[in-house]
Design an enzyme around this catalytic site. Structure first.
Site, PDB file in Angstrom:
ATOM      1  N   VAL A  13      36.872  51.418  33.445  1.00  0.00           N
ATOM      2  CA  VAL A  13      36.961  51.744  31.610  1.00  0.00           C
ATOM      3  C   VAL A  13      36.159  50.898  30.988  1.00  0.00           C
ATOM      4  CG1 VAL A  13      38.498  51.984  29.931  1.00  0.00           C
ATOM      5  CG2 VAL A  13      39.376  52.652  32.033  1.00  0.00           C
ATOM      6  N   ASN A  95      50.196  43.851  33.638  1.00  0.00           N
ATOM      7  CA  ASN A  95      49.511  43.882  32.621  1.00  0.00           C
ATOM      8  C   ASN A  95      49.848  43.202  31.335  1.00  0.00           C
ATOM      9  OD1 ASN A  95      47.558  45.236  34.030  1.00  0.00           O
ATOM     10  ND2 ASN A  95      47.728  47.098  33.393  1.00  0.00           N
ATOM     11  N   VAL A 118      43.412  49.341  25.242  1.00  0.00           N
ATOM     12  CA  VAL A 118      43.327  50.454  26.183  1.00  0.00           C
ATOM     13  C   VAL A 118      44.338  50.362  27.386  1.00  0.00           C
ATOM     14  CG1 VAL A 118      41.342  51.686  27.863  1.00  0.00           C
ATOM     15  CG2 VAL A 118      40.852  50.597  25.289  1.00  0.00           C
ATOM     16  N   ASN A 120      47.071  49.839  30.172  1.00  0.00           N
ATOM     17  CA  ASN A 120      48.241  50.651  30.159  1.00  0.00           C
ATOM     18  C   ASN A 120      49.549  49.626  30.750  1.00  0.00           C
ATOM     19  OD1 ASN A 120      48.195  53.448  29.316  1.00  0.00           O
ATOM     20  ND2 ASN A 120      46.801  53.666  30.913  1.00  0.00           N
ATOM     21  N   ARG A 151      41.819  65.999  26.560  1.00  0.00           N
ATOM     22  CA  ARG A 151      42.368  66.809  27.640  1.00  0.00           C
ATOM     23  C   ARG A 151      43.022  67.920  27.400  1.00  0.00           C
ATOM     24  NH1 ARG A 151      44.903  61.383  30.631  1.00  0.00           N
ATOM     25  NH2 ARG A 151      42.847  60.853  31.717  1.00  0.00           N
ATOM     26  N   HIS A 175      51.953  57.334  25.346  1.00  0.00           N
ATOM     27  CA  HIS A 175      50.857  57.869  26.080  1.00  0.00           C
ATOM     28  C   HIS A 175      51.328  57.724  27.529  1.00  0.00           C
ATOM     29  CE1 HIS A 175      47.063  58.243  28.121  1.00  0.00           C
ATOM     30  NE2 HIS A 175      47.047  57.097  28.546  1.00  0.00           N
TER      31      HIS A 175
HETATM   32  N1  APR Z   1      40.717  38.662  32.183  1.00  0.00           N
HETATM   33  C1  APR Z   1      39.676  39.399  32.232  1.00  0.00           C
HETATM   34  N2  APR Z   1      39.541  40.467  33.084  1.00  0.00           N
HETATM   35  C2  APR Z   1      40.384  40.713  34.039  1.00  0.00           C
HETATM   36  C3  APR Z   1      41.863  39.999  33.935  1.00  0.00           C
HETATM   37  C4  APR Z   1      41.822  38.997  33.236  1.00  0.00           C
HETATM   38  N3  APR Z   1      42.945  38.157  33.135  1.00  0.00           N
HETATM   39  N4  APR Z   1      42.549  40.592  34.752  1.00  0.00           N
HETATM   40  C5  APR Z   1      41.960  41.747  35.424  1.00  0.00           C
HETATM   41  N5  APR Z   1      40.880  41.874  34.747  1.00  0.00           N
HETATM   42  C6  APR Z   1      39.823  42.788  35.198  1.00  0.00           C
HETATM   43  C7  APR Z   1      39.564  43.129  36.580  1.00  0.00           C
HETATM   44  O1  APR Z   1      38.843  42.142  37.188  1.00  0.00           O
HETATM   45  C8  APR Z   1      38.867  44.352  36.562  1.00  0.00           C
HETATM   46  O2  APR Z   1      37.534  44.257  36.699  1.00  0.00           O
HETATM   47  O3  APR Z   1      40.044  43.920  34.651  1.00  0.00           O
HETATM   48  C9  APR Z   1      39.285  45.041  35.250  1.00  0.00           C
HETATM   49  C10 APR Z   1      40.082  46.266  35.302  1.00  0.00           C
HETATM   50  O4  APR Z   1      39.046  47.146  35.954  1.00  0.00           O
HETATM   51  P1  APR Z   1      39.728  48.339  36.824  1.00  0.00           P
HETATM   52  O5  APR Z   1      40.417  47.818  38.031  1.00  0.00           O
HETATM   53  O6  APR Z   1      38.541  49.238  37.251  1.00  0.00           O
HETATM   54  O7  APR Z   1      40.581  49.364  35.729  1.00  0.00           O
HETATM   55  P2  APR Z   1      40.078  50.464  35.034  1.00  0.00           P
HETATM   56  O8  APR Z   1      40.282  51.878  35.532  1.00  0.00           O
HETATM   57  O9  APR Z   1      39.007  49.966  34.377  1.00  0.00           O
HETATM   58  O10 APR Z   1      41.590  50.583  34.127  1.00  0.00           O
HETATM   59  C11 APR Z   1      41.597  49.130  33.118  1.00  0.00           C
HETATM   60  O11 APR Z   1      42.544  50.678  31.315  1.00  0.00           O
HETATM   61  O12 APR Z   1      43.201  52.864  31.427  1.00  0.00           O
HETATM   62  C12 APR Z   1      43.751  51.612  31.645  1.00  0.00           C
HETATM   63  O13 APR Z   1      45.300  51.965  33.126  1.00  0.00           O
HETATM   64  C13 APR Z   1      44.290  51.345  33.088  1.00  0.00           C
HETATM   65  O14 APR Z   1      45.380  49.425  32.617  1.00  0.00           O
HETATM   66  C14 APR Z   1      44.064  50.033  32.974  1.00  0.00           C
HETATM   67  C15 APR Z   1      42.905  49.340  32.292  1.00  0.00           C
END
Ligand code: APR
Length: 310
Positions: A13, A95, A118, A120, A151, A175
């Site tokens: 995202v 989260n 953003v 969740n 959607r 949501h």
């Molecule tokens: N500080 C910075 N980045 C972080 C931290 C932190 N403390 N903890 C995790 N991350 C980063 C991860 O390293 C990862 O690259 O957050 C990123 C999350 O990316 P994805 O796993 O690809 O998840 P994504 O699909 O982007 O979703 C992120 O948005 O829509 C919501 O439900 C979804 O909560 C989720 C969030």
């Protein structure tokens, strides 16, 4: 002078949100993640697309928050995403810690920024970011309603074989499973949707909208949706930076509006350079009012779990 936007979380995202904002050219972008070198790599790759896209904006990646200082808008996508079989609520405590620590770092360095949350479960995360940041309610807003509405609109457009631009709809509330599509305010080319689609079919489309995130998770298997979520996030960022004052369904802090108190919920708002500039009150049917209240109650339950685990 360009605006400055930071995106925290350089996963699916975050990276696509950064890409969409960078490609518009109005803002320099900072992409932050805890994974070493990864945000730098994605940002460099995006920067190298600049000559093709035709943008002179700058984009950098970092593992530190210092580069985010004095951002105009910060989009927080850090956290874990759902896997098949998980609900958004299953992400709550993990989260909460991530969003809390990110918000602390951001608030110190960009005390005047507007935060777009953003991660969740969205409504609980935006409430947490509001509390941790100490920012005024106008400057902490959550992305969900635009996505749920998009959607719903795309399913309705496909059903009726019309342009998505002719479908106007609102999906309010949390949501999650308790989101509230407003059938009475949904129209296609100005014609009420209930006179175009039979009730049982409309109910199926509403249910598909509710399950929209889960449908993508079950197809992707290793992550959750990001193209539509990033499009919605970028729309919010642009409405703020360009002071477009678009009326969009977003998670905003309510103090009595819609009968909901001291809680974030998805409602139509006017989004401009001051952030949430107005909460728009639309007339709800009694059924919709009850559904919105129930949706707020389920968000409140998550807030209580967070408070116990704080
Ligand atoms: N500080 C910075 N980045 C972080 C931290 C932190 N403390 N903890 C995790 N991350 C980063 C991860 O390293 C990862 O690259 O957050 C990123 C999350 O990316 P994805 O796993 O690809 O998840 P994504 O699909 O982007 O979703 C992120 O948005 O829509 C919501 O439900 C979804 O909560 C989720 C969030």
């Amino acid at each position: 002078m360009k605006f400055k936007v930071s995106v925290v979380g350089a996963g699916n995202v975050g990276a696509t949100t950064a890409q969409r904002i960078y490609e518009k050219g109005h803002s320099d972008v900072v992409l932050v993640d805890i994974v070493e070198d990864m945000p730098q790599g994605k940002a460099l790759d995006l920067l190298e697309s600049g000559p093709v896209i035709g943008t002179d904006a700058k984009i950098i990646g970092s593992n530190s928050y210092d580069e985010t200082s004095n951002s105009d808008v910060v989009v927080i996508t850090a956290g874990i995403a759902r896997k098949p079989g998980m609900s958004r609520d299953d992400l709550l405590l993990t989260n909460m810690k991530i969003v809390g620590s990110v918000t602390e770092e951001i608030a110190k360095r960009s005390p005047n920024a507007i935060l777009v949350i953003v991660s969740n479960p969205l409504d609980a995360m935006v409430q947490h970011a509001y509390k941790i940041s100490g920012f005024p309610k106008e400057r902490v807003v959550g992305m969900a309603g635009i996505l749920d509405t998009a959607r719903f609109r795309s399913f309705l457009a496909a059903e009726l074989n019309v342009s998505v631009t002719n479908v106007s709809a609102y999906v309010l509330g949390g949501h999650g499973d308790s989101m509230v599509p407003l059938i009475g305010s949904t129209s296609v080319g100005g014609v009420p949707v209930s006179s175009l689609i039979k009730p049982h079919r409309l109910e199926e489309i509403v249910q598909r909208t509710r399950d929209g995130g889960a449908e993508i998770v079950s197809l992707l298997k290793t992550g959750s949706a990001y193209y539509a979520p990033s499009a919605a996030s970028a729309q919010m960022v642009e409405s703020i930076l360009l002071d477009k004052k678009e009326i969009l369904p977003c998670a905003a802090y309510l103090e009595g509006e819609y009968g909901i108190n001291n809680l974030y919920a998805g409602v139509p708002i006017k989004l401009g350079s001051s952030g949430v500039e107005e909460i728009i009150q639309v007339d709800l049917t009694e059924e919709e009012s009850i559904a919105l209240k129930n949706s707020a109650d389920s968000v409140q339950e998550l807030i209580e779990i967070m408070e116990k685990n704080a």
